[in-house]
Design a protein around this motif. Structure first.
Motif, mmCIF file in Angstrom:
data_model
loop_
_atom_site.group_PDB
_atom_site.id
_atom_site.type_symbol
_atom_site.label_atom_id
_atom_site.label_comp_id
_atom_site.label_asym_id
_atom_site.label_seq_id
_atom_site.Cartn_x
_atom_site.Cartn_y
_atom_site.Cartn_z
ATOM 1 N N UNK A 30 1.091 -14.895 -6.694
ATOM 2 C CA UNK A 30 1.184 -13.473 -7.019
ATOM 3 C C UNK A 30 0.862 -12.598 -5.817
ATOM 4 N N UNK A 31 -0.141 -13.016 -5.026
ATOM 5 C CA UNK A 31 -0.495 -12.251 -3.829
ATOM 6 C C UNK A 31 0.642 -12.269 -2.814
ATOM 7 N N UNK A 32 1.281 -13.412 -2.632
ATOM 8 C CA UNK A 32 2.385 -13.516 -1.680
ATOM 9 C C UNK A 32 3.568 -12.665 -2.103
ATOM 10 N N UNK A 33 3.857 -12.663 -3.416
ATOM 11 C CA UNK A 33 4.955 -11.844 -3.915
ATOM 12 C C UNK A 33 4.647 -10.358 -3.744
ATOM 13 N N UNK A 34 3.405 -9.970 -4.070
ATOM 14 C CA UNK A 34 3.023 -8.563 -3.905
ATOM 15 C C UNK A 34 3.079 -8.146 -2.440
ATOM 16 N N UNK A 35 2.705 -9.023 -1.536
ATOM 17 C CA UNK A 35 2.753 -8.720 -0.103
ATOM 18 C C UNK A 35 4.197 -8.483 0.356
ATOM 19 N N UNK A 36 5.114 -9.323 -0.115
ATOM 20 C CA UNK A 36 6.512 -9.171 0.282
ATOM 21 C C UNK A 36 7.144 -7.925 -0.331
ATOM 22 N N UNK A 96 -2.754 -4.803 -4.272
ATOM 23 C CA UNK A 96 -2.703 -5.858 -5.288
ATOM 24 C C UNK A 96 -2.723 -7.237 -4.632
ATOM 25 N N UNK A 97 -2.020 -7.360 -3.502
ATOM 26 C CA UNK A 97 -2.014 -8.629 -2.791
ATOM 27 C C UNK A 97 -3.418 -9.000 -2.309
ATOM 28 N N UNK A 98 -4.157 -8.005 -1.826
ATOM 29 C CA UNK A 98 -5.523 -8.255 -1.359
ATOM 30 C C UNK A 98 -6.423 -8.710 -2.508
ATOM 31 N N UNK A 99 -6.310 -8.036 -3.668
ATOM 32 C CA UNK A 99 -7.133 -8.415 -4.827
ATOM 33 C C UNK A 99 -6.823 -9.841 -5.281
ATOM 34 N N UNK A 100 -5.542 -10.184 -5.314
ATOM 35 C CA UNK A 100 -5.163 -11.507 -5.804
ATOM 36 C C UNK A 100 -5.546 -12.612 -4.824
ATOM 37 N N UNK A 156 -3.513 -11.332 7.604
ATOM 38 C CA UNK A 156 -2.418 -10.380 7.775
ATOM 39 C C UNK A 156 -2.688 -9.074 7.046
ATOM 40 N N UNK A 157 -3.241 -9.157 5.845
ATOM 41 C CA UNK A 157 -3.549 -7.945 5.082
ATOM 42 C C UNK A 157 -4.603 -7.104 5.800
ATOM 43 N N UNK A 158 -5.623 -7.749 6.353
ATOM 44 C CA UNK A 158 -6.661 -7.000 7.059
ATOM 45 C C UNK A 158 -6.090 -6.314 8.303
ATOM 46 N N UNK A 159 -5.146 -6.989 8.981
ATOM 47 C CA UNK A 159 -4.514 -6.355 10.145
ATOM 48 C C UNK A 159 -3.696 -5.143 9.728
ATOM 49 N N UNK A 202 5.439 -5.174 -0.695
ATOM 50 C CA UNK A 202 4.781 -4.028 -0.074
ATOM 51 C C UNK A 202 3.569 -3.519 -0.818
ATOM 52 N N UNK A 203 3.157 -4.210 -1.886
ATOM 53 C CA UNK A 203 1.971 -3.782 -2.648
ATOM 54 C C UNK A 203 0.748 -4.494 -2.055
ATOM 55 N N UNK A 204 0.215 -3.931 -0.951
ATOM 56 C CA UNK A 204 -0.826 -4.618 -0.208
ATOM 57 C C UNK A 204 -2.163 -4.661 -0.952
#
Length: 521
Positions: A477-483, A489-493, A513-516, A485-487
């Motif tokens: 779910x985090x990988x899908x949210x990252x792709x 939600x991706x960070x939480x997951x 990558x999210x922190x960057x 653009x929902x950063x």
């Protein structure tokens, strides 16, 4: 039905013969007819009491499923944040356990423990407050939602408190015309305490047949006092009563006192069961080790040590003890199954296949075994035998195992590239068990490959809800949210993914990558 020869035999001798051959119903029937003619026959009364006890006997040396009351009202919390390897809630990681498979290969149970090769009571239940799993906060009590979940697939009903020890009065009245055999509440227990043989038979009857732990506790206390606190048997029964009533520390004192009078293997198992309930596996290991010095080579003690190491994910030591069990007891099903599971998860399906074939030769024939055989055949490239094994598994499966069989067939279909068959198998799995988190996760991955991002996200969210012990739905779910653009939600997951599996490399890379990205903003 009595034969002409049986009519000429002494009925007491015939009842004893039936009892020795474990034909308890016939023994009880003969004893009842004798007691109707002479209700004061003590020998027949004793024989019927033992027959009723053994008919309802349970091997309670194993740790059993914890009820919803035990989960929510457990006050035996010992450590807020236990070190890995010292608590059943925090097993050793793959870096600490050399030679063992990591969590990405060896899945976790709903209670946050590594999956074993043998279904044991208590190992698949949801974590308590003293052993909080991945789904609960590390030092807090178990949540009401996790406690209300059923530990078995295909059901949402939790195990009620001491469910296997409950005996309704209405049921006993129906099964015994004229009322129960012994009216325990009316007995003068002091009269029986001075007659050791009758007293022990009556005590076991109250514990295993009548399930009246308060009355059994009263009798054990009187008998222990009458024997000047020197009889190990009565102390062990007293500890058993305390354990069933949830007074674990009082039970521990009685069992340890019993061991001082007489070293018994069953008493050691009872003590270690208490320490496992209190989430003190290292203390249990100390008692097992001390008992093995007095009883070297006992399979029950060796198996207990292997189970604890297995639960702690210390696979090197667990495998060593499982092999020692087979050295003394070559037909031990649990040791063979756990060794097979270990070799399968360490990428040795050919060796695992030999162990599972050994189980077949020993007479084990169930859907789980045939499913494991099918998976071993698939990963060992014996494709001609693979589907035949799954076919047998489907024929033998009941509702509790059917969803897992279809899920594994879906895994095989993904492996051979037949995605249409995989879709069908995984959908059948979730139709049988709507809480099958792994099936939802795989369906989400398949939908993502087809370009259906919304459907994939929906499947991942359902998998996260149903399987909070697994890291895959959170990471996917985090990988899908990252792709997408929902950063946030991706960070939480991805944080939840790392909470479930702290050593997951891909989750650490995604978090980096999210922190960057957040730093650039």
């Amino acid at each position: 039905m009595a034969t002409p020869l049986a009519k000429d035999l002494n009925p007491v001798w015939l009842a004893q013969s039936r009892f020795r051959r474990r034909r308890f119903d016939e023994c009880i029937e003969i004893c009842t007819s004798i007691l109707e003619r002479n209700s004061y026959d003590q020998a027949v009364w004793y024989l019927k009491c033992r027959a009723l006890t053994l008919k309802n006997w349970l091997d309670d040396t194993e740790i059993e499923e914890e009820g919803i009351a035990d989960i929510l009202l457990d006050e035996n919390q010992t450590a807020q944040v236990a070190r890995p390897g010292t608590s059943l809630a925090r097993p050793m990681t793959s870096s600490q356990s050399a030679g063992g498979p990591n969590q990405a290969v060896r899945p976790m149970t709903g209670g946050g423990r590594p999956l074993t090769g043998f279904a044991r009571p208590g190992t698949s239940s949801h974590a308590t407050s003293s052993a909080s799993g991945r789904g609960a906060s590390r030092g807090g009590t178990a949540s009401l939602e996790s406690a209300m979940k059923g530990s078995r697939p295909g059901t949402s009903r939790p195990v009620t408190s001491s469910g296997r020890f409950v005996r309704l009065g209405t049921a006993s009245m129906l099964s015994e015309p004229g009322g129960p055999f012994i009216a325990v509440e009316r007995l003068d227990l002091r009269k029986y305490v001075n007659r050791p043989q009758l007293a022990r038979a009556l005590c076991d009857y109250i514990i295993y047949n009548d399930r009246n732990m308060k009355k059994a506790l009263e009798m054990c206390a009187l008998a222990t006092q009458a024997n000047e606190f020197q009889d190990w048997w009565w102390k062990a029964r007293l500890g058993k009563c305390y354990y069933q009533m949830g007074l674990l520390r009082d039970a521990e004192k009685q069992f340890l006192s019993s061991l001082k009078n007489q070293e018994m293997i069953t008493t050691v198992q009872e003590v270690c069961k208490i320490y496992l309930r209190l989430d003190q596996p290292n203390t249990a290991l100390e008692h097992y080790t001390a008992a093995l010095q007095a009883h070297p080579g006992d399979p029950n003690l060796l198996l207990g040590v292997a189970r604890v190491y297995d639960a702690l994910n210390d696979m090197d030591k667990a495998v060593q003890f499982y092999k020692n069990v087979l050295y003394y007891d070559a037909s031990n099903v649990e040791a063979v199954a756990c060794l097979a599971s270990y070799h399968f998860y360490t990428d040795q399906p050919e060796i695992a296949l030999r162990y599972y074939r050994r189980l077949l030769q020993m007479g084990v024939n169930n859907s789980e075994l045939w499913t494991n055989l099918g998976l071993c055949c698939f990963y060992a490239s014996q494709y001609d035998m693979c589907l035949g094994c799954f076919d047998r598994a489907l024929q033998l499966a009941d509702d509790s195992a059917l969803a897992d069989v279809w899920y594994n067939i879906g895994q095989v279909a993904i492996g051979i590239g037949d995605l249409t068959l995989a879709f069908q198998c995984l959908r059948i799995a979730i139709s049988i068990n709507p809480g099958h988190a792994e099936a939802y996760t795989n369906l989400g991955v398949l939908e993502y490959r087809k370009g259906n991002d919304d459907a994939a996200r929906s499947y991942f969210r359902t998998g996260q809800k149903e399987g909070d012990h697994a890291f895959e739905p959170y990471y996917n779910g985090a990988l899908l949210a990252f792709k997408l653009g929902d950063f946030q939600e991706s960070f939480d997951l991805v944080s939840k993914s790392l909470n479930a599996y702290p050593e997951h490399t891909e989750s650490h890379e995604l978090l980096k990558q999210l922190k960057s990205h957040f730093t650039m903003l």
